[in-house]
Scaffold this active site. Structure first.
Site, PDB file in Angstrom:
ATOM      1  N   LYS A   1     -68.608 -30.889 -50.438  1.00  0.00           N
ATOM      2  CA  LYS A   1     -68.666 -30.165 -51.712  1.00  0.00           C
ATOM      3  C   LYS A   1     -70.061 -30.219 -52.312  1.00  0.00           C
ATOM      4  O   LYS A   1     -70.363 -29.475 -53.241  1.00  0.00           O
ATOM      5  CB  LYS A   1     -67.643 -30.766 -52.690  1.00  0.00           C
ATOM      6  CG  LYS A   1     -66.193 -30.587 -52.236  1.00  0.00           C
ATOM      7  CD  LYS A   1     -65.212 -31.118 -53.257  1.00  0.00           C
ATOM      8  CE  LYS A   1     -65.209 -32.627 -53.350  1.00  0.00           C
ATOM      9  NZ  LYS A   1     -64.698 -33.303 -52.141  1.00  0.00           N
TER      10      LYS A   1
ATOM     11  N   PHE B   1     -75.173 -40.323 -44.075  1.00  0.00           N
ATOM     12  CA  PHE B   1     -75.405 -41.597 -43.379  1.00  0.00           C
ATOM     13  C   PHE B   1     -74.231 -42.548 -43.596  1.00  0.00           C
ATOM     14  O   PHE B   1     -73.708 -43.144 -42.645  1.00  0.00           O
ATOM     15  CB  PHE B   1     -76.719 -42.211 -43.883  1.00  0.00           C
ATOM     16  CG  PHE B   1     -76.853 -43.686 -43.641  1.00  0.00           C
ATOM     17  CD1 PHE B   1     -76.864 -44.199 -42.355  1.00  0.00           C
ATOM     18  CD2 PHE B   1     -76.980 -44.564 -44.712  1.00  0.00           C
ATOM     19  CE1 PHE B   1     -76.998 -45.567 -42.130  1.00  0.00           C
ATOM     20  CE2 PHE B   1     -77.116 -45.931 -44.505  1.00  0.00           C
ATOM     21  CZ  PHE B   1     -77.128 -46.433 -43.207  1.00  0.00           C
TER      22      PHE B   1
ATOM     23  N   ASP C   1     -64.078 -47.080 -39.344  1.00  0.00           N
ATOM     24  CA  ASP C   1     -62.650 -46.903 -39.611  1.00  0.00           C
ATOM     25  C   ASP C   1     -61.926 -46.164 -38.492  1.00  0.00           C
ATOM     26  O   ASP C   1     -60.708 -45.995 -38.552  1.00  0.00           O
ATOM     27  CB  ASP C   1     -62.452 -46.119 -40.920  1.00  0.00           C
ATOM     28  CG  ASP C   1     -62.841 -46.913 -42.146  1.00  0.00           C
ATOM     29  OD1 ASP C   1     -62.995 -48.145 -42.018  1.00  0.00           O
ATOM     30  OD2 ASP C   1     -62.999 -46.322 -43.228  1.00  0.00           O
TER      31      ASP C   1
ATOM     32  N   ASP D   1     -65.521 -54.125 -48.529  1.00  0.00           N
ATOM     33  CA  ASP D   1     -64.376 -53.307 -48.143  1.00  0.00           C
ATOM     34  C   ASP D   1     -63.840 -53.734 -46.779  1.00  0.00           C
ATOM     35  O   ASP D   1     -62.628 -53.912 -46.588  1.00  0.00           O
ATOM     36  CB  ASP D   1     -64.789 -51.836 -48.130  1.00  0.00           C
ATOM     37  CG  ASP D   1     -63.600 -50.896 -47.962  1.00  0.00           C
ATOM     38  OD1 ASP D   1     -62.478 -51.270 -48.362  1.00  0.00           O
ATOM     39  OD2 ASP D   1     -63.799 -49.784 -47.450  1.00  0.00           O
TER      40      ASP D   1
ATOM     41  N   LYS E   1     -69.594 -49.917 -53.483  1.00  0.00           N
ATOM     42  CA  LYS E   1     -69.504 -48.981 -52.367  1.00  0.00           C
ATOM     43  C   LYS E   1     -69.579 -47.518 -52.799  1.00  0.00           C
ATOM     44  O   LYS E   1     -70.079 -46.676 -52.047  1.00  0.00           O
ATOM     45  CB  LYS E   1     -68.199 -49.214 -51.595  1.00  0.00           C
ATOM     46  CG  LYS E   1     -68.058 -48.305 -50.372  1.00  0.00           C
ATOM     47  CD  LYS E   1     -66.756 -48.537 -49.628  1.00  0.00           C
ATOM     48  CE  LYS E   1     -66.640 -47.539 -48.479  1.00  0.00           C
ATOM     49  NZ  LYS E   1     -65.385 -47.708 -47.721  1.00  0.00           N
TER      50      LYS E   1
ATOM     51  N   PHE F   1     -63.387 -42.200 -60.398  1.00  0.00           N
ATOM     52  CA  PHE F   1     -63.435 -41.325 -59.228  1.00  0.00           C
ATOM     53  C   PHE F   1     -62.768 -41.974 -58.021  1.00  0.00           C
ATOM     54  O   PHE F   1     -62.010 -41.336 -57.293  1.00  0.00           O
ATOM     55  CB  PHE F   1     -64.900 -40.998 -58.914  1.00  0.00           C
ATOM     56  CG  PHE F   1     -65.104 -40.098 -57.728  1.00  0.00           C
ATOM     57  CD1 PHE F   1     -65.114 -38.722 -57.875  1.00  0.00           C
ATOM     58  CD2 PHE F   1     -65.319 -40.632 -56.463  1.00  0.00           C
ATOM     59  CE1 PHE F   1     -65.322 -37.891 -56.792  1.00  0.00           C
ATOM     60  CE2 PHE F   1     -65.519 -39.803 -55.370  1.00  0.00           C
ATOM     61  CZ  PHE F   1     -65.520 -38.427 -55.541  1.00  0.00           C
TER      62      PHE F   1
ATOM     63  N   ASP G   1     -58.328 -42.854 -54.024  1.00  0.00           N
ATOM     64  CA  ASP G   1     -57.253 -43.653 -53.434  1.00  0.00           C
ATOM     65  C   ASP G   1     -55.907 -42.950 -53.580  1.00  0.00           C
ATOM     66  O   ASP G   1     -55.094 -42.953 -52.657  1.00  0.00           O
ATOM     67  CB  ASP G   1     -57.186 -45.025 -54.105  1.00  0.00           C
ATOM     68  CG  ASP G   1     -58.380 -45.902 -53.786  1.00  0.00           C
ATOM     69  OD1 ASP G   1     -59.212 -45.494 -52.950  1.00  0.00           O
ATOM     70  OD2 ASP G   1     -58.488 -46.991 -54.376  1.00  0.00           O
TER      71      ASP G   1
END
Length: 413
Positions: free
Chosen positions: A120, A161, A170, A237, A260, A299, A304
């Protein structure tokens, strides 16, 4: 966030709502057993609060509203920003060729075109819009606007990046409506080096276009600092994703989010625009950071929620927070509100790839009324941040902050 709201909102309003917010959005690990609020069943109170909200749209139900009605960035602004990207690619491929790396330059052009402009572009355009709001009209020359656009593309490169690296870690499959870069044929773990090239090419752009300006050192230092902060957040995280869901806490969640996401997504675009606009007052930067980090928390909670309940056709990605054992807002609040039996369901099913276990967690979220909890959180957070914006006093126009807040409020992707 609730403690901050106590300072900002009229005391009477806080007292009226404190029982509800402490029950629904706790910032401690203490488990509440209260099933009523003010003598009424919790669900009835939740429904009444939702009916009273002053804004009619909701992340939960706004898919029928045309996107144009919800987005504050004009098509012209987006088009003008995109028009600069070929110049960025040209500058970087020429810089790569200068090291006798013509094949690498050709490959890097593909890397940039596939990864950098596909999202976006909120962070990049935010940089440009903030700059335009901060300087007098006579300084909005084509040359200065293009500098702001180059800065915006540096932020987008930093985002790419992080995204490429995060998707590898992940083992994600889709991002921004297409395959993750490491899933593309003939890429694989080459994506790690591609991500490093994008990060370091960002500094090549800064050197080429900003080294003659007084703000050059401040820009370089800020990009380095934010990159380090964000990687620290990514480490938090990943470390938390190896813990049991029973060990998750709201304090850890907020630390992950701030480091993060909030710094690079909100503070960085705003702060580099301030530097380019000639801002020097440390207090103006401090006040801006406070508000922007609050927006970043807001945000990420949205993110989440959308990871679990969003429409992949709208969000552009398939959520995997449950499977990846992420310390998400939903998981933390669920553990705060769950009884012993429900906590055991979370312990048995959270962090598992079995589709039935993933679905059981989602069902439990609904049983615990987390969609309603989220809707209330969203409204309360919006009002609290707006009040905080209106109380700032140093230099930055309130409308600049409100423009960002209204863009992210009740988003669906």
């Amino acid at each position: 966030m609730f403690k901050l709201a106590q300072k900002l909102l009229p005391r009477q309003r806080v007292l009226q709502r404190s029982a509800v917010v402490r029950r629904l959005i706790s910032t401690s690990d203490e488990v509440k057993s209260v099933d009523t609020i003010g003598g009424l069943p919790t669900e009835i109170v939740n429904e009444q609060k939702l009916k009273k909200t002053t804004r009619t749209l909701s992340t939960l139900q706004n898919h029928s509203v045309p996107i144009a009605a919800r987005v504050t960035v004009s098509k012209d602004e987006s088009r003008d920003f995109m028009a600069v990207f070929p110049d960025v690619v040209r500058d970087l491929t020429n810089a790569t060729k200068a090291y006798n790396c013509r094949d690498a330059a050709k490959w890097f052009a593909q890397v940039l075109q596939y990864n950098v402009p596909r999202g976006k572009k909120n962070r990049g355009i935010l940089t440009v819009l903030t700059y335009k709001n901060l300087v007098p009209a006579d300084q909005l020359t084509p040359e200065n606007i293009k500098l702001a656009q180059y800065l915006g593309w540096c932020v987008e490169m930093l985002q790419s990046f992080f995204i490429i690296s995060d998707d590898v870690m992940d083992n994600s499959t889709t991002r921004r409506g297409q395959k993750c870069w490491h899933m593309v044929e003939n890429v694989g773990l080459n994506a790690i080096n591609d991500a490093l090239m994008i990060e370091n090419a960002m500094y090549a752009i800064l050197k080429q276009h900003f080294s003659h300006l007084d703000c050059y050192v401040a820009l370089m230092e800020l990009f380095h600092e934010i990159t380090y902060i964000t990687t620290c957040g990514q480490s938090l995280d990943l470390l938390n994703s190896n813990k049991s869901v029973s060990e998750f806490s709201m304090d850890n969640y907020k630390a992950i989010v701030e480091n993060k996401t909030a710094y690079y997504s909100f503070y960085l675009p705003f702060a580099i625009a301030m530097h380019l606009a000639g801002y020097k007052d440390p207090e103006a930067f401090r006040q801006s950071k406070t508000i922007l980090l609050e927006m970043g928390n807001f945000f990420q909670v949205q993110d989440d929620f959308l990871d679990c309940f969003g429409n992949p056709e709208v969000t552009g990605k398939i959520g995997t927070d449950i499977q990846d054992n992420k310390c998400s807002w939903l998981a933390v609040v669920a553990m705060q509100r769950a009884n012993a039996e429900q906590k055991q369901i979370m312990i048995d099913c959270y962090g598992q790839t079995d589709p039935l276990k993933v679905e059981r967690v989602k069902e439990l979220y609904k049983e615990l009324s987390l969609p309603s909890t989220y809707a209330i959180f969203e409204e309360e957070s919006y009002n609290m941040i707006k009040t905080h914006i209106q109380q700032t006093s140093r230099g930055v126009p309130h409308q600049t902050f409100l423009q960002i807040l209204n863009k992210i409020y009740q988003r669906d992707s």
